[in-house]
Every structure is written in structure tokens, then in C-alpha cells.
Design a protein around this motif. Sequence first.
Motif, PDB file in Angstrom:
ATOM      1  N   ALA A   1      51.063  50.833  46.517  1.00 12.61           N
ATOM      2  CA  ALA A   1      50.521  49.514  46.154  1.00 12.61           C
ATOM      3  C   ALA A   1      49.245  49.245  46.942  1.00 12.61           C
ATOM      4  O   ALA A   1      49.289  49.010  48.146  1.00 12.61           O
ATOM      5  N   ILE A   2      48.125  49.309  46.263  1.00 11.83           N
ATOM      6  CA  ILE A   2      46.821  49.032  46.881  1.00 11.83           C
ATOM      7  C   ILE A   2      46.277  47.709  46.369  1.00 11.83           C
ATOM      8  O   ILE A   2      45.838  46.859  47.129  1.00 11.83           O
ATOM      9  N   SER A   3      46.286  47.540  45.047  1.00 14.79           N
ATOM     10  CA  SER A   3      45.745  46.334  44.432  1.00 14.79           C
ATOM     11  C   SER A   3      46.868  45.344  44.167  1.00 14.79           C
ATOM     12  O   SER A   3      47.987  45.729  43.820  1.00 14.79           O
ATOM     13  N   GLU A   4      46.573  44.071  44.366  1.00 13.26           N
ATOM     14  CA  GLU A   4      47.581  43.038  44.206  1.00 13.26           C
ATOM     15  C   GLU A   4      48.040  42.935  42.758  1.00 13.26           C
ATOM     16  O   GLU A   4      47.247  42.990  41.843  1.00 13.26           O
ATOM     17  N   THR A   5      49.337  42.770  42.588  1.00 13.36           N
ATOM     18  CA  THR A   5      49.908  42.505  41.263  1.00 13.36           C
ATOM     19  C   THR A   5      50.856  41.330  41.394  1.00 13.36           C
ATOM     20  O   THR A   5      51.364  41.036  42.479  1.00 13.36           O
ATOM     21  N   GLY A   6      51.084  40.644  40.306  1.00 13.37           N
ATOM     22  CA  GLY A   6      51.995  39.514  40.371  1.00 13.37           C
ATOM     23  C   GLY A   6      51.730  38.529  39.271  1.00 13.37           C
ATOM     24  O   GLY A   6      51.015  38.798  38.324  1.00 13.37           O
ATOM     25  N   VAL A   7      52.310  37.374  39.426  1.00 11.45           N
ATOM     26  CA  VAL A   7      52.213  36.387  38.369  1.00 11.45           C
ATOM     27  C   VAL A   7      51.013  35.480  38.539  1.00 11.45           C
ATOM     28  O   VAL A   7      50.639  34.756  37.621  1.00 11.45           O
ATOM     29  N   ARG A   8      50.369  35.468  39.704  1.00 12.30           N
ATOM     30  CA  ARG A   8      49.218  34.607  39.893  1.00 12.30           C
ATOM     31  C   ARG A   8      48.040  35.140  39.099  1.00 12.30           C
ATOM     32  O   ARG A   8      47.760  36.331  39.119  1.00 12.30           O
ATOM     33  N   ARG A   9      47.318  34.280  38.395  1.00 10.84           N
ATOM     34  CA  ARG A   9      46.191  34.666  37.552  1.00 10.84           C
ATOM     35  C   ARG A   9      44.970  33.866  37.966  1.00 10.84           C
ATOM     36  O   ARG A   9      45.048  32.641  38.107  1.00 10.84           O
ATOM     37  N   PRO A  10      43.812  34.539  38.129  1.00 12.50           N
ATOM     38  CA  PRO A  10      43.649  35.985  38.103  1.00 12.50           C
ATOM     39  C   PRO A  10      44.145  36.628  39.387  1.00 12.50           C
ATOM     40  O   PRO A  10      44.028  36.042  40.459  1.00 12.50           O
ATOM     41  N   THR A  11      44.698  37.799  39.282  1.00 12.14           N
ATOM     42  CA  THR A  11      45.243  38.472  40.450  1.00 12.14           C
ATOM     43  C   THR A  11      44.155  39.169  41.248  1.00 12.14           C
ATOM     44  O   THR A  11      43.997  38.951  42.441  1.00 12.14           O
ATOM     45  N   THR A  12      43.365  40.062  40.592  1.00 10.98           N
ATOM     46  CA  THR A  12      42.319  40.812  41.281  1.00 10.98           C
ATOM     47  C   THR A  12      41.081  39.943  41.380  1.00 10.98           C
ATOM     48  O   THR A  12      40.380  39.727  40.400  1.00 10.98           O
ATOM     49  N   ALA A  13      40.826  39.405  42.581  1.00 10.56           N
ATOM     50  CA  ALA A  13      39.698  38.500  42.771  1.00 10.56           C
ATOM     51  C   ALA A  13      38.426  39.266  43.085  1.00 10.56           C
ATOM     52  O   ALA A  13      37.333  38.760  42.861  1.00 10.56           O
ATOM     53  N   ALA A  14      38.539  40.484  43.614  1.00 13.64           N
ATOM     54  CA  ALA A  14      37.371  41.279  43.977  1.00 13.64           C
ATOM     55  C   ALA A  14      37.670  42.738  43.672  1.00 13.64           C
ATOM     56  O   ALA A  14      38.835  43.167  43.730  1.00 13.64           O
ATOM     57  N   PRO A  15      36.663  43.535  43.334  1.00 12.23           N
ATOM     58  CA  PRO A  15      36.900  44.951  43.043  1.00 12.23           C
ATOM     59  C   PRO A  15      37.380  45.703  44.283  1.00 12.23           C
ATOM     60  O   PRO A  15      36.919  45.452  45.394  1.00 12.23           O
ATOM     61  N   ILE A  16      38.321  46.608  44.067  1.00  8.10           N
ATOM     62  CA  ILE A  16      38.864  47.444  45.133  1.00  8.10           C
ATOM     63  C   ILE A  16      38.629  48.897  44.767  1.00  8.10           C
ATOM     64  O   ILE A  16      38.850  49.298  43.616  1.00  8.10           O
ATOM     65  N   ALA A  17      38.168  49.702  45.721  1.00  6.36           N
ATOM     66  CA  ALA A  17      37.861  51.110  45.466  1.00  6.36           C
ATOM     67  C   ALA A  17      38.839  52.006  46.204  1.00  6.36           C
ATOM     68  O   ALA A  17      39.223  51.729  47.350  1.00  6.36           O
ATOM     69  N   CYS A  18      39.236  53.066  45.523  1.00  3.78           N
ATOM     70  CA  CYS A  18      40.115  54.069  46.130  1.00  3.78           C
ATOM     71  C   CYS A  18      39.498  55.442  45.888  1.00  3.78           C
ATOM     72  O   CYS A  18      39.258  55.821  44.742  1.00  3.78           O
ATOM     73  N   SER A  19      39.229  56.177  46.961  1.00  2.00           N
ATOM     74  CA  SER A  19      38.601  57.493  46.850  1.00  2.00           C
ATOM     75  C   SER A  19      39.579  58.580  47.231  1.00  2.00           C
ATOM     76  O   SER A  19      40.265  58.484  48.260  1.00  2.00           O
ATOM     77  N   TRP A  20      39.655  59.619  46.398  1.00  2.00           N
ATOM     78  CA  TRP A  20      40.578  60.721  46.632  1.00  2.00           C
ATOM     79  C   TRP A  20      39.993  61.796  47.553  1.00  2.00           C
ATOM     80  O   TRP A  20      40.674  62.745  47.886  1.00  2.00           O
ATOM     81  N   SER A  21      38.737  61.678  47.915  1.00  2.00           N
ATOM     82  CA  SER A  21      38.134  62.659  48.820  1.00  2.00           C
ATOM     83  C   SER A  21      36.991  61.994  49.568  1.00  2.00           C
ATOM     84  O   SER A  21      36.475  60.946  49.162  1.00  2.00           O
ATOM     85  N   ASP A  22      36.594  62.608  50.682  1.00  3.77           N
ATOM     86  CA  ASP A  22      35.518  62.051  51.505  1.00  3.77           C
ATOM     87  C   ASP A  22      34.158  62.248  50.842  1.00  3.77           C
ATOM     88  O   ASP A  22      34.006  63.032  49.910  1.00  3.77           O
ATOM     89  N   GLY A  23      33.184  61.537  51.380  1.00  2.40           N
ATOM     90  CA  GLY A  23      31.809  61.703  50.910  1.00  2.40           C
ATOM     91  C   GLY A  23      31.400  60.749  49.819  1.00  2.40           C
ATOM     92  O   GLY A  23      30.298  60.876  49.258  1.00  2.40           O
ATOM     93  N   ALA A  24      32.254  59.776  49.487  1.00  2.00           N
ATOM     94  CA  ALA A  24      31.944  58.857  48.396  1.00  2.00           C
ATOM     95  C   ALA A  24      31.452  57.504  48.887  1.00  2.00           C
ATOM     96  O   ALA A  24      31.284  56.577  48.087  1.00  2.00           O
ATOM     97  N   ALA A  25      31.190  57.382  50.182  1.00  2.00           N
ATOM     98  CA  ALA A  25      30.838  56.076  50.733  1.00  2.00           C
ATOM     99  C   ALA A  25      29.566  55.515  50.116  1.00  2.00           C
ATOM    100  O   ALA A  25      29.480  54.324  49.797  1.00  2.00           O
ATOM    101  N   THR A  26      28.569  56.352  49.921  1.00  2.00           N
ATOM    102  CA  THR A  26      27.303  55.844  49.364  1.00  2.00           C
ATOM    103  C   THR A  26      27.470  55.395  47.917  1.00  2.00           C
ATOM    104  O   THR A  26      26.804  54.452  47.478  1.00  2.00           O
ATOM    105  N   LEU A  27      28.336  56.082  47.195  1.00  2.00           N
ATOM    106  CA  LEU A  27      28.616  55.653  45.825  1.00  2.00           C
ATOM    107  C   LEU A  27      29.282  54.282  45.802  1.00  2.00           C
ATOM    108  O   LEU A  27      28.946  53.423  44.965  1.00  2.00           O
TER     109      LEU A  27
END
Length: 557
Positions: free
Chosen positions: A102-128
Amino acid sequence: MSETSGSEEAAPASMMETRPSGSQAVSPLAYDTALRSRLDALRELVGLSRTRLDSRTLAEAGRVLDEAAARRKLSGQHTVVAIAGATGSGKSTLFNALAGVAISETGVRRPTTAAPIACSWSDGAATLIDRLGIPGRLRRRPVQSADAEAQLAGLVLVDLPDHDSAAVQHRQQVDRILGLVDAVIWVVDPEKYADAMLHERYLRPLAGHAEVMFVVLNQVDRLPGEAAHQVLDDLRRLLDEDGVALGEHGEPGAAVLALSALTGDGVAELREALGQFVAERGAPGRRVQADLDAAAARLWPVYATGRRTGLSERARNEFAARLADAVGATAAGEAAERAWLRNANRACGTPWLRLWRWYQGRSDLPTGRHSLRMPVDEEPTARQRVEQAVRVLSDRAVAGLPAPWAQAVREAAARGAQGLPEALDELAARVGAPTGRPPRPGWWPVAVLAQAAMTVLQVLGGLWLLGQIFGVMSPNLGVPVLLMVIGIVGGPVVEWACRLAARGPARRYGLEAERRLWEAAAGCGRARVLDPVAAELLRYQEVREQYGRVLGVARVG
């Protein structure tokens, strides 16, 4: 799941902010030759068009160039994929399912995702991720087994706010990031998959981006029996109506899948499809190519109309003919022809007729001269003819041209028309009216001698008769009368023959005078109007050819 189940306080250390590693070298993105060529052509096209098109028309093309250049400088080993969906579609649940935690919030409150969340599977993506404007506190790493993490190596997954959120800033965030990511996963649910806002605002305008698009029907666990297949088929129908190509039977296009992020049914298939998609390393280039296609399509009305453009040789000749008519080239030729004939008649006529014509023409213009100056009341008519000629030429030149280039051609013609009537008047006075007598052909001296001989015969015959009358010479009427008859008849015969012989040279002389004035008028019109108009048409041809390179075709219709 509660609202706090995915908060930062509950997140393990391995899921917290990702930081760039200073020792890791990241290879920049490399576009293929065809895409680089098209981008270069678009850049050249924008440069050539700045003086003809307003900044708003070129804004999208400029944005595509800027974003393509910015993306090219960043990692080519990572693919940024956004998860987008409406409120309640379960996109955050799917985001967590792909990450394995569980990384991004889920639930009954709307809207749930108030800001974009990024998940990277490998290093080196910081500049992206920096380019997306996602702060460090909203960056995560998945918690998965080594095999599962290797399957999605290179993936940067971004969970977006709801695109139908009541908060304006949330929708703005969605629109901004959708313009920057390499691919999109659209998550729909059985209730809102046909939502007009989704199709009209996003899917239809982004139909050309089908190759970097996944459409996922979530929550199929809520559909009984064959209902899931029916909804999925209806979703495919709607996508087809939107113009979104479907990637079926090995053809390029959007992947359409059905799954349940809550139960995990179908998530493995999506993860496998994402793994293959990311491993190809082609999504960034395809995204830029799709953006380029969309920008080129928007520019179609200002560069191509599907009609033939340019000035035909016939239109050019008719323009020159109208100018020649305005300066009276035909009349000048006829006047020159009459002057030549008049001069021939006076030179080759009998002395007695010449004296009589001289007496009648004492008040006329000097022999062999004629004037082409137009009466005052005819000058406005000539000016109107010139303006009409320019107007007709302008109308023919802009036929088939897009509006901005047609306006440029009309302006060039209008600038050239300023002062053109006055220039043509001066030209007519300088070129049209020949000075002095018309030139004489080589046979004229022979005609003059023949005419003089006829006159001499008349004089001799007359003197002979006078001598006989006064008794100075012996009577003999036959010879002197014969001499006088030959002289009297021969003079008009010589004059008539000269008239016949003079018609051809006089006609040629008139045509030469007409041609000279015609060419002078045509040259003046060409320098003042035709050349500037042709320059604008040539500029349009250049940008249209450049636009063809942007489209990747040899020729634009």
C-alpha cells in the motif's frame, strides 16, 4: 482499507523517498533517425513560419519540440507510466497492487489521491520524476521479491489525482503530468467506463497515442457471469468510436484488459504486459512521435488545403496583357503602323499629291510622329484597369492557399500596386512614343527615283507641247502626249505599288512598337507585383515541403 493505511508514517523505510545515486550513470534517451529528422523539420518549419503565423498557432508545435528536447536529455532506461482514472475507479488500489504494497491512499474519502505519487522500480529515475514536479516526500520504491522487481525494472509508475475531481487543482495536475509521461494506464470501472468526460476530454483527443496507452476495466469481480465480457466488448466499441486503435492480433494500438485490483484477478497479466512494454524501451520515442503527429495534424489547415496552388503561366501572361492594355500597347502599335504608312505615302507619292497633302496637313502633328499621351478623361480608366489587373492576379495567386499565406500574398500584391499606374504612365511616355521618322526600307530610294522619273516625263512632255505651240519645235503630238500620259499614269501606279509593298513593313513596325511597350509594361508589372507575389508563393512552397517532412511524407497535397 483506512485512509491512513498508506500514509508516510506507516510506510517502511524501503518505500520512502528515492534519491539519485551520484555513482550511477544513466544513459540519455536516443531517438531513431526518422524521429530526429521529423523533429528537425518541425523546428525549421516553426522558424520559417514565425513571420506568417501567430504565436498561438505555433504554440503546440513549440511545446512538442521543448518537451522532446527535455525528455531526450533524461534517462532512456526508464519508462514513466501514469495511472489515470475517475473517482472510485480503483486506480490507487491497482497502483498498490502493482507495487506489492500500500503506497497510495485508498478509501471512501473523495477525492482520495490529492497529489501525484511516483514509484520507481530501479535507481536513476530521479531526474525524470523531478521533471514531473513530484517532491521527494511523494516518491516510493516497491516492496517485492527480486524476480517481481526485475520484471518491471525501468518502470516509473505515477498515481494521478482523479481526472473528474471537484478540485480544480487536481484536474490541472492530471492534465500537466499527462503531457509529460511516456505512457498512460486508463483505469475505468463498470459504472463509468462510458463516461462522456473521459471519452471527450481525454480518450478522443489522445486517440493518436494508442500505442502508449493501456485501458484497464477494473472491478470485474462486481460483474456476474458473462457481464464482464459484455462490458469489455462495449468498452472496445467505444474506444473504436473514439478513434483509438486497439492492439489486437499483433497490430499496434492500445492494450485493453479486464482485472480486479482488489482480488488480484488479472493483475499478473497487466504486470506481464507492462514488463514487456517497459523492456522494449520504445515508449518515450513513440510518445514523442504521437505528440508530433498531433501537432502536425493541428497545423494542417495553415499549411495544406489539398488544392493546387501557385500562378500558372496563363495567369502571368494575362496579367501582362492587362497591363499592356492599360498603357495602350495595341493602340501604340496601330499608331506606329499608321505613321509608317503615312511616311511611306508622303515619300513615294506624286509631287502634286504630296503638295496637296502638305497643304492639308500643315496644322497636323510633325510628319511621322505620334503621341501616346492619354487624354485626361481616359487616365482614371487606365488606373482602374491596372487595379483590376492586380486584383485578378491576386485572386488567382491565393486560390488554394491557407488563410495566413493568402493574406501574405495579397499584402505583397497590394504593396506592389502602389505607384504602379504612375510608373506605367511614365513608361508609356518614354517607350511608347518613337521619336523621328520611322525607318525606311532599302527599296524606298528606287521608288523615289521612279516617281521622279515619272515627274520628269510629265515635264518633258509638257515642255515639248509648249515648244510646238510657240513654234519653237516642229509639230509632233504623239511623242510628247505619250510622255505625259506615261508620267501621269505612272506616278499613281508607283504610289499604289509602294502602298502594297509598305503594308508588310508597316505591320511589322507596328507590331514591334506594340511588343516593345507590351514587354516594358510586363517588366514593370513583374518587378513590382509578380516577383513579390512569386516570392511569397515560393516561401509557402518551402514551408509546405518542410511540413511534408514533418508528416514524414514526400509531398503534401
